[in-house]
Design an enzyme around this catalytic site. Structure first.
Site, PDB file in Angstrom:
ATOM      1  CD  GLU A  20      -2.971   1.240   0.416  1.00 23.13           C
ATOM      2  OE1 GLU A  20      -3.092   2.218  -0.336  1.00 23.13           O
ATOM      3  OE2 GLU A  20      -3.762   0.268   0.432  1.00 23.13           O
ATOM      4  NE  ARG A 143      -5.677  -9.765   3.401  1.00 26.56           N
ATOM      5  CZ  ARG A 143      -4.627  -8.986   3.178  1.00 26.56           C
ATOM      6  NH1 ARG A 143      -3.587  -9.007   4.000  1.00 26.56           N
ATOM      7  NH2 ARG A 143      -4.598  -8.210   2.103  1.00 26.56           N
ATOM      8  CB  THR A 177     -11.770   0.724  -0.831  1.00 24.52           C
ATOM      9  OG1 THR A 177     -11.674  -0.685  -0.559  1.00 24.52           O
ATOM     10  CG2 THR A 177     -10.901   1.068  -2.012  1.00 24.52           C
ATOM     11  CG  HIS A 207      -7.773   3.645   2.076  1.00 23.00           C
ATOM     12  ND1 HIS A 207      -6.730   4.122   1.318  1.00 23.00           N
ATOM     13  CD2 HIS A 207      -7.792   2.302   1.874  1.00 23.00           C
ATOM     14  CE1 HIS A 207      -6.154   3.122   0.674  1.00 23.00           C
ATOM     15  NE2 HIS A 207      -6.779   1.999   0.996  1.00 23.00           N
ATOM     16  CG  HIS A 299       0.839  24.447  27.127  1.00 24.12           C
ATOM     17  ND1 HIS A 299       0.344  23.483  26.284  1.00 24.12           N
ATOM     18  CD2 HIS A 299      -0.179  25.323  27.316  1.00 24.12           C
ATOM     19  CE1 HIS A 299      -0.915  23.767  25.973  1.00 24.12           C
ATOM     20  NE2 HIS A 299      -1.252  24.887  26.594  1.00 24.12           N
TER      21      HIS A 299
END
Length: 468
Positions: A20, A143, A177, A207, A299
């Site tokens: 991918e 698979r 997808t 995705h 912070h």
């Protein structure tokens, strides 16, 4: 604090950076790079590696062949998965290369059936059953990936899963997808599928088109998925899939489980960043440059007192370190702490004056340590000597003699103690060397060792001031 959740099933990672990930526009891995990435993925404990589609091109075939050879030799521990269309020749190539598992994909939404496969639902079922059975007859694990499953008719999806189970597949990947799932629906989907098909294990391939890939894979795991598909740095078609480093961190925080060696995530993410040519944005979670860097004065003061105030997990969990920016937002705590780190003692009044100078220059993006020392010297009227640095990291640029083969020099430099990485480069210099030393004396010894290598003409050393 909300209690940690528990997963009912053991969850693992299938990383698809090599398949991918290489479908990211502009990304191409060489054969050697494929092998190196596979070894790195195995080293951090990835359960499965989707090594590519061997029928696509000779270089991908060769890369997968070499990865499988390393698996047989015990160098790589992960299960090696070969991607395949529902085509007999693809399956034969996957079997021929001796992959541990063949992953057959087929688009099952009506859109895919009509526009891509030019077939009917019934014809698709026959084709899917035939190819899964054919793959199983070659003695490999199978698979089936239900491509575009999340836009398919649900009853038809159930028919497809029953068909591939009966044909011999032991895993089914539910592919979102085009990234349209949302977490509550994902959880319900996997709960239903796992209850209907207890003899099948399910993967989630999510995705990130709507920015919910990580949330969806966590929801799928809650629903019973046992394998989560990821890529390093979230590479993949269009905007990619769930990033390995973020998924691993989320599983650690929310469920208390470690699916990979978290401390090595930055290292492998950097490797893929280098080979893919896709730079991570600095604010990328976990492995981005700013992931553990604080700025606002409130912070920073909180983090200096107790890091948990603005950190969900310590950066050391991921092999990182925390830092903070000095600029107009900075408070007194940060300035004092920075000078303490440098070994420079200033009075409260002097710190206040330095801080006033910082705030009087609001357009400065950030102050480096050398900038702060200059400000402090202007305030105190003294020459300030910071503490010598420890655990020094440096980049040494090496220029070779014109009649020398650069690679011969590189091979010798690699053997020098303290050298961590060597790269041949273009430009005014020929080689870039990354080194690590415990102090300046040891650094000088490393530099002299490099200069003593036959063929080295000159060097230029740059200290690494900050590593995110």
């Amino acid at each position: 604090m909300l209690p940690k959740k528990k997963l009912h099933m053991k969850v693992g990672i299938l990383d698809s950076t090599l398949r991918e990930g290489e479908q990211t526009p502009g990304v191409v891995f060489t054969t050697d790079q494929r092998v190196e990435i596979a070894k790195a993925l195995s080293d951090i404990g990835v359960q499965m590696i989707e090594a590519g589609h061997p029928a696509v091109s000779p270089d991908i075939y060769e890369g997968i062949r070499r990865i499988i050879k390393l698996k047989r030799e015990g160098v790589i521990k992960s299960e090696i998965v070969a991607h395949s269309r529902a085509v007999k020749r693809d399956i034969e190539v996957g079997a021929e290369i001796e992959a541990d598992r063949i992953a057959i994909f087929y688009g099952i939404s009506d859109t895919h059936l009509k526009a891509k496969h030019h077939t009917t639902r019934d014809e698709a079922l026959r084709s899917i059953a035939e190819t899964v059975s054919y793959a199983k007859s070659h003695g490999v694990k199978v698979r089936f990936t239900a491509e575009d499953a999340t836009r398919a008719d649900y009853q038809y999806l159930l028919e497809v899963i029953k068909t591939v189970r009966d044909a011999g597949a032991d895993r089914v990947s539910i592919a979102d997808t085009v990234g349209v799932l949302y977490p509550s629906r994902t959880r319900e989907l996997f709960k239903d599928l796992t209850s209907r098909f207890p003899d099948i294990e399910f993967d989630i391939h999510a995705h990130n088109d709507l920015g919910m890939a990580v949330a969806n894979v966590l929801a799928a795991a809650e629903g019973g998925a046992t394998i989560i598909h990821t890529t390093l740095n979230g590479l993949g078609e269009r905007v990619g899939i769930a990033p390995l480093q973020v998924v691993a961190a989320a599983l650690k925080y929310h469920f208390g489980i470690e699916v990979v060696d978290l401390k090595k995530l930055s290292e492998v993410a950097s490797l893929v960043e280098k080979y893919s040519g896709i730079a991570l944005p600095p604010n990328f979670p976990i492995t981005g440059d700013y992931a553990f860097v604080h700025k606002a004065g409130v912070h920073v003061a909180g983090v200096l007192n107790d890091p948990k105030t603005y950190e969900f997990l310590p950066p050391e969990t991921f092999g990182r370190s925390r830092d903070y920016v000095i600029d107009k937002y900075t408070g007194k705590h940060a300035v004092k702490d920075r000078f303490d780190r440098l070994g420079v003692k200033l009075t409260d009044s002097e710190i206040d004056q330095v801080l006033a100078k910082i705030k009087s220059n609001p357009n400065v993006r950030f102050y480096r340590d050398v900038d702060l020392l200059e400000l402090a010297e202007s305030v105190t009227g003294r020459i300030l000597k910071p503490r010598p640095p420890e655990n020094i990291m440096a980049l040494i640029s090496v220029k070779c003699d014109s009649n020398v083969y650069t690679t011969s020099v590189t091979r010798r430099i690699v053997l020098i103690e303290g050298v961590r990485e060597v790269m041949e480069i273009s430009g005014d210099y020929d080689i870039l060397v990354k080194v690590e030393a415990k102090d300046s004396t040891e650094l000088n010894q490393i530099i002299e060792s490099i200069r003593a290598v036959k063929g080295v003409k000159s060097t230029l050393t740059s200290l690494i001031l900050k590593k995110m």
